[in-house]
Design a protein around this motif. Structure first.
Motif, PDB file in Angstrom:
ATOM      1  N   ARG A 213     -17.700   4.421  30.855  1.00 30.24           N
ATOM      2  CA  ARG A 213     -16.876   5.296  30.030  1.00 30.24           C
ATOM      3  C   ARG A 213     -17.055   5.543  28.571  1.00 30.24           C
ATOM      4  NH1 ARG A 213     -11.229   3.745  33.402  1.00 30.24           N
ATOM      5  NH2 ARG A 213     -11.579   5.081  35.285  1.00 30.24           N
ATOM      6  N   ARG A 214     -17.452   4.245  27.995  1.00 28.80           N
ATOM      7  CA  ARG A 214     -18.011   4.152  26.899  1.00 28.80           C
ATOM      8  C   ARG A 214     -19.056   5.086  26.569  1.00 28.80           C
ATOM      9  NH1 ARG A 214     -20.519  -1.114  24.155  1.00 28.80           N
ATOM     10  NH2 ARG A 214     -21.307  -0.480  22.375  1.00 28.80           N
ATOM     11  N   PHE A 215     -20.045   4.878  27.359  1.00 27.82           N
ATOM     12  CA  PHE A 215     -21.192   5.610  27.346  1.00 27.82           C
ATOM     13  C   PHE A 215     -20.915   7.187  27.115  1.00 27.82           C
ATOM     14  CE2 PHE A 215     -25.381   7.566  28.188  1.00 27.82           C
ATOM     15  CZ  PHE A 215     -26.278   6.819  27.753  1.00 27.82           C
ATOM     16  N   GLN A 216     -20.085   7.716  27.981  1.00 26.22           N
ATOM     17  CA  GLN A 216     -19.641   8.943  28.224  1.00 26.22           C
ATOM     18  C   GLN A 216     -18.986   9.290  26.829  1.00 26.22           C
ATOM     19  OE1 GLN A 216     -17.000  10.050  31.291  1.00 26.22           O
ATOM     20  NE2 GLN A 216     -17.330  12.293  30.947  1.00 26.22           N
ATOM     21  N   ASN A 217     -18.068   8.692  26.413  1.00 23.30           N
ATOM     22  CA  ASN A 217     -17.543   8.994  25.020  1.00 23.30           C
ATOM     23  C   ASN A 217     -18.492   8.965  23.941  1.00 23.30           C
ATOM     24  OD1 ASN A 217     -14.980   8.947  26.370  1.00 23.30           O
ATOM     25  ND2 ASN A 217     -14.490   6.762  26.013  1.00 23.30           N
ATOM     26  N   ASP A 218     -19.385   8.211  23.879  1.00 20.15           N
ATOM     27  CA  ASP A 218     -20.572   8.173  22.883  1.00 20.15           C
ATOM     28  C   ASP A 218     -21.152   9.426  22.710  1.00 20.15           C
ATOM     29  OD1 ASP A 218     -19.532   5.663  21.819  1.00 20.15           O
ATOM     30  OD2 ASP A 218     -20.983   4.344  22.585  1.00 20.15           O
ATOM     31  N   VAL A 219     -21.468   9.852  24.120  1.00 21.93           N
ATOM     32  CA  VAL A 219     -22.210  11.124  24.062  1.00 21.93           C
ATOM     33  C   VAL A 219     -21.467  12.153  23.568  1.00 21.93           C
ATOM     34  CG1 VAL A 219     -23.391  12.714  25.854  1.00 21.93           C
ATOM     35  CG2 VAL A 219     -23.633  10.480  26.009  1.00 21.93           C
ATOM     36  N   GLY A 220     -20.266  12.234  23.689  1.00 25.39           N
ATOM     37  CA  GLY A 220     -19.478  13.251  22.894  1.00 25.39           C
ATOM     38  C   GLY A 220     -19.538  14.495  23.674  1.00 25.39           C
ATOM     39  N   GLU A 221     -19.378  15.528  22.635  1.00 16.95           N
ATOM     40  CA  GLU A 221     -19.445  17.057  23.103  1.00 16.95           C
ATOM     41  C   GLU A 221     -20.554  17.302  23.539  1.00 16.95           C
ATOM     42  OE1 GLU A 221     -17.789  18.936  19.752  1.00 16.95           O
ATOM     43  OE2 GLU A 221     -15.935  18.268  19.791  1.00 16.95           O
ATOM     44  N   LEU A 222     -21.997  16.614  23.498  1.00 19.79           N
ATOM     45  CA  LEU A 222     -23.035  17.305  23.967  1.00 19.79           C
ATOM     46  C   LEU A 222     -22.961  17.541  25.577  1.00 19.79           C
ATOM     47  CD1 LEU A 222     -25.698  15.117  22.080  1.00 19.79           C
ATOM     48  CD2 LEU A 222     -25.170  17.656  22.068  1.00 19.79           C
ATOM     49  N   ALA A 223     -21.836  16.837  26.200  1.00 17.98           N
ATOM     50  CA  ALA A 223     -22.190  16.888  27.763  1.00 17.98           C
ATOM     51  C   ALA A 223     -20.803  16.994  28.281  1.00 17.98           C
ATOM     52  CB  ALA A 223     -22.921  15.559  28.175  1.00 17.98           C
ATOM     53  N   THR A 224     -20.626  17.508  29.524  1.00 19.87           N
ATOM     54  CA  THR A 224     -19.547  17.591  30.265  1.00 19.87           C
ATOM     55  C   THR A 224     -19.646  16.657  31.644  1.00 19.87           C
ATOM     56  OG1 THR A 224     -19.931  19.644  31.190  1.00 19.87           O
ATOM     57  CG2 THR A 224     -18.574  19.699  29.182  1.00 19.87           C
ATOM     58  N   GLU A 225     -18.673  16.233  32.262  1.00 18.84           N
ATOM     59  CA  GLU A 225     -18.963  15.390  33.438  1.00 18.84           C
ATOM     60  C   GLU A 225     -18.952  16.324  34.704  1.00 18.84           C
ATOM     61  OE1 GLU A 225     -15.955  12.838  36.059  1.00 18.84           O
ATOM     62  OE2 GLU A 225     -16.008  12.129  33.936  1.00 18.84           O
ATOM     63  N   GLU A 226     -19.905  16.045  35.519  1.00 20.09           N
ATOM     64  CA  GLU A 226     -20.302  16.847  36.519  1.00 20.09           C
ATOM     65  C   GLU A 226     -19.768  15.969  37.856  1.00 20.09           C
ATOM     66  OE1 GLU A 226     -23.738  19.698  38.248  1.00 20.09           O
ATOM     67  OE2 GLU A 226     -24.233  17.397  38.294  1.00 20.09           O
TER      68      GLU A 226
END
Length: 268
Positions: A213-226
């Protein structure tokens, strides 16, 4: 041809001192003397012979005296009018206009008059469909279109990049994987981040979930969860590029308009 020999029914008899071995396509000159009875003068003659060609008997690979004929290039099926058994064809002219039903000979003559090729479009149709065109130009355009389609498919293809981490990854390795994920997403690829738990590491499942979850937050707006899965020992999360953000990052910056004051000051 292993040598040269001859037999005469009269007293004449030819003798060769050494047998002549064939060599490929060379001009050889040799002489021999015909012995005759003492009542006749001796006769000496010189013969020039060229031998060693393809001919029969040598087979395809053997003593080097033969050569293989070059096979003719295969005829393009689209241009093989002899394969059309029907005497009547449906013809399209060089301007892609339907001419209609004509004889095969007439279609061939029209192509000759236009100095173009008569190409078979539908050999199995009844009657077959033929077209007058510049066939080389047509093939070139088809190859160019195929290359353009391949480029487009490569540009729109989305690859899945995998990044693996341990639940206790250090700061440096974490930052390396984070930068890699951001680069992949900007290139338009999917990113799958995996945290594997082995043996007793399953006790730190909550740490692994928190890391993802931390990694997803650090990626930020560049990606959306699939997709994601936190059930098994191999927990993962799949992120796809956010097209709005990645496209904006790829667009070149617009040139700022020069203020009117600067233009006036520059002219003064």
């Amino acid at each position: 041809m292993a040598g040269l020999s001859s037999t005469f029914q009269h007293p004449f008899k030819s003798q060769l001192s050494n047998p002549i071995k064939p060599s490929p396509l060379h001009l050889h000159t040799f002489s021999f003397r015909i012995r005759t009875p003492t009542t006749y003068p001796s006769i000496s003659t010189t013969i020039s012979a060229r031998y060693g060609g393809g001919g029969g008997g040598g087979g395809g690979g053997g003593g080097g005296g033969g050569y293989s004929k070059r096979s003719k290039p295969p005829v393009d099926e689209a241009l093989d009018i002899s394969s059309i058994k029907s005497d009547t064809v449906r013809l399209i002219d060089e301007e892609q206009k339907m001419v209609g039903l004509v004889s095969k000979a007439q279609a061939f003559q029209m192509a000759e008059d236009a100095e173009l090729d008569l190409v078979i479009l539908s050999p199995d149709a009844d009657p077959p469909v033929l077209r007058i065109m510049d066939y080389n130009k047509y093939k070139y355009e088809q190859q160019r279109k195929k290359k353009e389609q391949q480029k487009k498919s490569l540009a729109t293809r989305v690859d899945l990049k995998e990044l693996k981490m341990g639940y206790n990854i250090d700061v440096h390795d974490y930052s390396v994987r984070l930068r890699a994920a951001q680069r992949f997403l900007k290139d338009g690829d999917k990113v799958k981040v995996i945290v594997s738990l082995k043996g007793r590491e399953n006790e730190f499942r909550n740490n692994a979930i928190e890391l993802l979850r931390r990694f997803q937050n650090d990626v930020g707006e560049l990606a959306t969860e699939e997709a994601k899965s936190f059930r098994d020992r191999n927990m993962f999360i799949v992120m796809i590029p956010n097209k709005a953000i990645t496209q904006k990052a790829q667009d070149p910056p617009k040139k700022k308009d020069t203020p009117l004051e600067n233009e006036v000051s520059a002219s003064v």
